[in-house]
Design an enzyme around this catalytic site. Sequence first.
Site, mmCIF file in Angstrom:
data_model
loop_
_atom_site.group_PDB
_atom_site.id
_atom_site.type_symbol
_atom_site.label_atom_id
_atom_site.label_comp_id
_atom_site.label_asym_id
_atom_site.label_seq_id
_atom_site.Cartn_x
_atom_site.Cartn_y
_atom_site.Cartn_z
ATOM 1 C CG ASP A 14 42.000 48.333 35.539
ATOM 2 O OD1 ASP A 14 41.152 47.454 35.347
ATOM 3 O OD2 ASP A 14 43.031 48.455 34.856
ATOM 4 C CG ASP A 18 41.649 42.949 35.257
ATOM 5 O OD1 ASP A 18 41.519 42.604 34.064
ATOM 6 O OD2 ASP A 18 41.875 44.122 35.604
#
Length: 206
Positions: free
Chosen positions: A143, A177
């Site tokens: 991420d 995401d």
Amino acid sequence: MSLKKAYLLIISILLIDQISKIYIKTHFFINEEVKVFEWFRIHFIENEGMAWGAEIPGEYGKLVLTLFRIIAVGGIAWWLCDAVKKNSSNFLIVAIALIFTGALGNIIDSVFYGVIFNDSYHQVATAFSNDPYGTWFHGEVVDMFYFPIWEGNLPSWLPGVGGKHFTFFNAIFNVADVAISTGVGILIVFNKRAFAHADKEEVSAE
């Protein structure tokens, strides 16, 4: 939308997702941060792949999570093909394709990254390392996007949380995401348009 166009959408977003993750993995170490704007930063973290960094406890928790997500992606792929076959709304097909792409992007991290890269703690990882940080199906999801739009202490008069430090928005996420969230958002916001074709079929059948 044809299945070919859906495939092009999936491949395009998947490439962006993986290129961005590999770049971050090979140029940043864990928790390294670059401030683009005060409210937007590139901040590298890794997690098990569940929402908000949650984990399944136990020795086989990560394996269970990865296998579950692979099965779920298979179901989403079937849903996509079925939607195209039934000539469903473009809203529905795009939404399913985005959700599928996002799930697949994070699965790639979980399945392969543990055996491709060495760890990123206090160092920049290298690809195809002789000392990988994990095993098959035990990789960490990369991420990097962080939007701390507001950060500070909450007013003391707020019950329960008054005076505590708070960051909005404190989630750190990736392209996959974003794809999943966008797909779900389309299904929620454009629900009637997304399922319009199915509704017509039900009415005609009655």
